[in-house]
Design a protein around this motif. Structure first.
Motif, PDB file in Angstrom:
ATOM      1  N   ARG A 139       0.826  -1.226   0.000  1.00 17.92           N
ATOM      2  CA  ARG A 139       0.000   0.000   0.000  1.00 17.92           C
ATOM      3  C   ARG A 139       0.857   1.272   0.000  1.00 17.92           C
ATOM      4  NH1 ARG A 139      -4.330  -1.398   4.812  1.00 17.92           N
ATOM      5  NH2 ARG A 139      -4.642  -3.589   4.291  1.00 17.92           N
ATOM      6  N   ARG A 140       2.048   1.200  -0.578  1.00 16.86           N
ATOM      7  CA  ARG A 140       2.980   2.329  -0.639  1.00 16.86           C
ATOM      8  C   ARG A 140       3.364   2.822   0.759  1.00 16.86           C
ATOM      9  NH1 ARG A 140       0.673   5.904  -5.788  1.00 16.86           N
ATOM     10  NH2 ARG A 140       0.777   4.178  -7.298  1.00 16.86           N
ATOM     11  N   GLU A 141       3.517   1.874   1.673  1.00 17.30           N
ATOM     12  CA  GLU A 141       3.969   2.176   3.033  1.00 17.30           C
ATOM     13  C   GLU A 141       5.129   1.259   3.402  1.00 17.30           C
ATOM     14  OE1 GLU A 141       0.036   3.815   5.366  1.00 17.30           O
ATOM     15  OE2 GLU A 141       0.264   1.634   5.197  1.00 17.30           O
ATOM     16  N   ASP A 158      -8.395  -4.441   6.581  1.00 15.99           N
ATOM     17  CA  ASP A 158      -9.377  -3.908   5.617  1.00 15.99           C
ATOM     18  C   ASP A 158     -10.790  -4.309   6.000  1.00 15.99           C
ATOM     19  OD1 ASP A 158      -7.450  -2.708   4.071  1.00 15.99           O
ATOM     20  OD2 ASP A 158      -7.123  -4.497   2.862  1.00 15.99           O
TER      21      ASP A 158
END
Length: 220
Positions: A121-123, A209
């Motif tokens: 998640r781009r983390e 989620d």
């Protein structure tokens, strides 16, 4: 006799050790088949080491941080096996294991340094370490999950997250790069060295989620 494994990264890694002597290790990379790979890997490692499962006296498992599905495979297996064999099981942070691997490798690293892994998640997941007693890591900050920009660090950094977002961790290219995923052999060494462990509980740094459904609406 210690059986150790980690499934919280893109690899499944299993090892068996007698004290600080690692007798056998097996690692397989497949991000979608952790559940299929773990049991055969345990059987293979025990066979290679010539160890019967009844000879095991303790277990250690990586508790993340990492993706929910892979992490759950290792933790459920560890708890089940430990209950069946009636032996204790401890959990170890995967970032700590990577820090120990870094200090035991040829990577040119100085303290303080950070271990940075890909959290998707781009983390990134990250933690900061000092060096004590020669070549043992001491976690001084974290673990955290942040965007690469928030976690950005100009000091020494290792791990898959530092490699993926090198623009935010520029020292990665001059630190010898170092290990990218936790090793079960290093997990064995962590336990043998008497370094901090905890319960075999997942180290989730963000909310899942899925969410519990709310109350049903009244139909008028």
């Amino acid at each position: 006799m210690l059986l150790a494994f980690d499934t919280a990264s893109p690899v499944v890694t299993v090892a068996v050790a007698d004290g600080d002597l690692v007798l056998a290790e097996h690692t397989a990379a497949d991000t979608r088949r952790h559940g299929e790979l773990l049991a055969p890997a345990i059987v293979a490692v025990l066979a290679e080491a010539g160890v019967d499962r009844r000879d095991l006296t303790a277990m250690a498992v990586g508790v993340g941080p990492g993706p929910f599905t892979g992490l759950r495979v290792g933790l459920v297996t560890a708890r089940t096996l430990a209950a069946v064999l009636e032996i204790p099981v401890v959990g170890v942070c995967g970032l700590d294991v990577l820090a120990l691997q870094t200090l035991g490798s040829e990577t040119a690293i100085a303290a303080p340094f950070r271990v940075v892994t890909d959290a998707l998640r781009r983390e990134v997941h990250w933690a900061e370490y000092d060096i004590r007693d020669g070549q043992l890591p001491l976690r001084t900050n974290g673990p955290h999950v942040d965007t690469p920009a928030v976690a950005a660090w100009a000091g020494p950094a290792v791990g898959a997250g530092a490699e993926l977002y090198v623009e935010h961790f520029p020292s990665y290219v001059v630190t010898g790069r170092g290990p990218l995923t936790p090793s079960a052999a290093a997990l064995c060494r962590w336990v043998a060295a008497g370094l901090p462990t905890g319960p075999p509980e997942p180290l989730y740094l963000r909310r899942p989620d899925a969410a519990e459904p709310g109350a049903r609406k009244t139909v008028s």
